[in-house]
Design an enzyme around this catalytic site. Sequence first.
Site, PDB file in Angstrom:
ATOM      1  N   LYS A  55     -63.637  77.185  11.970  1.00 52.95           N
ATOM      2  CA  LYS A  55     -63.772  76.269  10.733  1.00 52.95           C
ATOM      3  C   LYS A  55     -62.756  76.574   9.711  1.00 52.95           C
ATOM      4  O   LYS A  55     -62.072  75.698   9.018  1.00 52.95           O
ATOM      5  CB  LYS A  55     -65.137  76.627  10.058  1.00 52.95           C
ATOM      6  CG  LYS A  55     -66.275  76.207  10.705  1.00 52.95           C
ATOM      7  CD  LYS A  55     -67.544  76.870   9.993  1.00 52.95           C
ATOM      8  CE  LYS A  55     -68.788  76.264  10.908  1.00 52.95           C
ATOM      9  NZ  LYS A  55     -70.065  76.638  10.302  1.00 52.95           N
ATOM     10  N   CYS A  75     -67.332  80.783   7.655  1.00 48.65           N
ATOM     11  CA  CYS A  75     -68.526  81.348   8.088  1.00 48.65           C
ATOM     12  C   CYS A  75     -69.388  80.580   8.926  1.00 48.65           C
ATOM     13  O   CYS A  75     -69.268  79.471   8.986  1.00 48.65           O
ATOM     14  CB  CYS A  75     -69.390  81.429   7.027  1.00 48.65           C
ATOM     15  SG  CYS A  75     -68.640  82.976   5.645  1.00 48.65           S
ATOM     16  N   ASP A  76     -70.321  81.078  10.011  1.00 46.90           N
ATOM     17  CA  ASP A  76     -70.960  80.614  10.877  1.00 46.90           C
ATOM     18  C   ASP A  76     -72.206  81.318  11.087  1.00 46.90           C
ATOM     19  O   ASP A  76     -72.006  82.593  11.255  1.00 46.90           O
ATOM     20  CB  ASP A  76     -70.277  79.993  11.987  1.00 46.90           C
ATOM     21  CG  ASP A  76     -71.493  79.105  12.862  1.00 46.90           C
ATOM     22  OD1 ASP A  76     -71.415  78.016  12.462  1.00 46.90           O
ATOM     23  OD2 ASP A  76     -72.147  79.650  13.725  1.00 46.90           O
ATOM     24  N   SER A  77     -73.479  80.898  11.012  1.00 38.46           N
ATOM     25  CA  SER A  77     -74.658  81.652  11.005  1.00 38.46           C
ATOM     26  C   SER A  77     -75.455  81.249  12.217  1.00 38.46           C
ATOM     27  O   SER A  77     -75.622  79.727  12.283  1.00 38.46           O
ATOM     28  CB  SER A  77     -75.612  81.514   9.665  1.00 38.46           C
ATOM     29  OG  SER A  77     -74.779  82.480   8.624  1.00 38.46           O
ATOM     30  N   GLY A 112     -70.961  84.907  11.388  1.00 41.92           N
ATOM     31  CA  GLY A 112     -69.591  85.486  11.639  1.00 41.92           C
ATOM     32  C   GLY A 112     -68.647  85.358  10.570  1.00 41.92           C
ATOM     33  O   GLY A 112     -68.850  83.957   9.710  1.00 41.92           O
TER      34      GLY A 112
END
Length: 207
Positions: A55, A75-77, A112
């Site tokens: 991203k 960010c990634d969840s 992340g």
Amino acid sequence: MQVVLASASPARLSVLEAAGITPHVVVSGVDEDAIAAALPAPEPEHVVVALAEAKAAAVLAEVTKSHPDCVVIGCDSMLHHNGELLGKPHTPEVARKRWAAMAGTTGDLLTGHAVLRVEQGRRTASATGTQSTTVRFGTPTDAELDAYIATKEPLKVAGAFTLDGLGGWFVEGIDGDPSSVIGISLPLTRRLLAEVGVTVDQLWSTT
């Protein structure tokens, strides 16, 4: 110095704004499912970091022109529950199935993070990391779950729940960083910013 948030998440934006940062939002548009599928048997932490990196990298070309001195945050969840890594459910059927499994149990919300430093239009440094927070789920009644799914909120968020929205009614508690469950860990982001030579007070809005 401008902060660029490579995310469409209003929750992440809200966390940063409440913490004194007004970021410029650029949505990456990456195919999260395709990126995750291409990873060779990764650990859960590696998946969320790879997505966060993708991203941030996806918006880099655009922001280096408009913001030659900036930091880009991606960010990634995802929810790690019963050995499975769960992203957005997208459909009511999937959300209902997940809540049937999650109710009364615990899971680990993994987020992340990727921070890219841009100076004079060039990427000069980067840092990545993962924050894990244990979530203790309550047991909504069938009527409550029907009403929650009908709002469509759980369809668009990792693990089919929120902490800061309607889903908060069905979370008994957490062990760890609440900002990470919302979508961006402030403590981890501060450490990653320090790794690329930026302190948070440089980024606080002054107006």
